[in-house]
Write an enzyme that holds these catalytic residues in place. Sequence first.
Site, short mmCIF file in Angstrom:
data_model
loop_
_atom_site.label_atom_id
_atom_site.label_comp_id
_atom_site.label_asym_id
_atom_site.label_seq_id
_atom_site.Cartn_x
_atom_site.Cartn_y
_atom_site.Cartn_z
N THR A 31 0.59 -1.52 -0.39
CA THR A 31 -0.39 0.19 0.24
C THR A 31 0.90 1.48 -0.05
OG1 THR A 31 -0.19 0.08 2.36
CG2 THR A 31 -1.72 -1.31 0.85
N ASP A 32 0.22 2.05 -0.86
CA ASP A 32 0.90 3.74 -0.99
C ASP A 32 0.09 4.87 0.89
OD1 ASP A 32 -1.35 4.70 -0.89
OD2 ASP A 32 -0.62 4.84 -2.78
N LEU A 33 0.66 5.75 0.66
CA LEU A 33 0.66 6.83 2.09
C LEU A 33 -0.75 6.54 2.38
CD1 LEU A 33 2.97 9.83 1.70
CD2 LEU A 33 2.60 7.63 3.20
N SER A 34 -1.76 6.76 1.47
CA SER A 34 -3.50 6.39 1.32
C SER A 34 -4.40 5.36 1.83
CB SER A 34 -4.02 7.41 0.10
OG SER A 34 -4.28 5.90 -1.27
N LEU A 36 -4.26 2.45 0.39
CA LEU A 36 -4.29 1.86 -1.14
C LEU A 36 -3.72 1.40 -1.53
CD1 LEU A 36 -6.62 4.60 -3.02
CD2 LEU A 36 -7.09 2.74 -1.04
#
Length: 156
Positions: A31-34, A36
């Site tokens: 996942t990334d910072l969001s 997602l």
Amino acid sequence: MSAFVPMPAPATGRFIGAAHHFPLRVYFEDTDLSGLVYHANYLRYMERARSDMLRVAGIDQRATHEAGDGVYAVTDIKIRYRRPARLDDDLMVESRVTAFGAATCAIHQRVRRGEELLTDGEVSVAFLTQQGRPQRQPRPWIDIFSRLMTGEDINP
């Protein structure tokens, strides 16, 4: 004295008719910072599924490469992101051979969460010599792709 307990096998997929189904789970590192799944990781998921599909179908890429007889390389890819995946989602990558030639193969892939389509893509690969030139795929591999295209079940 304790009894021997076999180690669990790595995740693998299986064919249902002509489509290969490869299960996976989203981990934090995907996942990334969001929160997602990062867009490039869908390509990794699809690569794992394609490699597994070929292995399960009876195509030994490693032995062919180690013998110096050739290797697949991606020549074209088109991907469409429809819905995001999130941490701990159980996903299924469905792969289906859609076309093949003497040195090429096209595979349509979909990433789903249950019945929900998240991502789909078209991947084209070419079978190459050690010098990077296209060459004919081994005849048994062509036969496997032909069986997959006609929907023949190839499960052992």
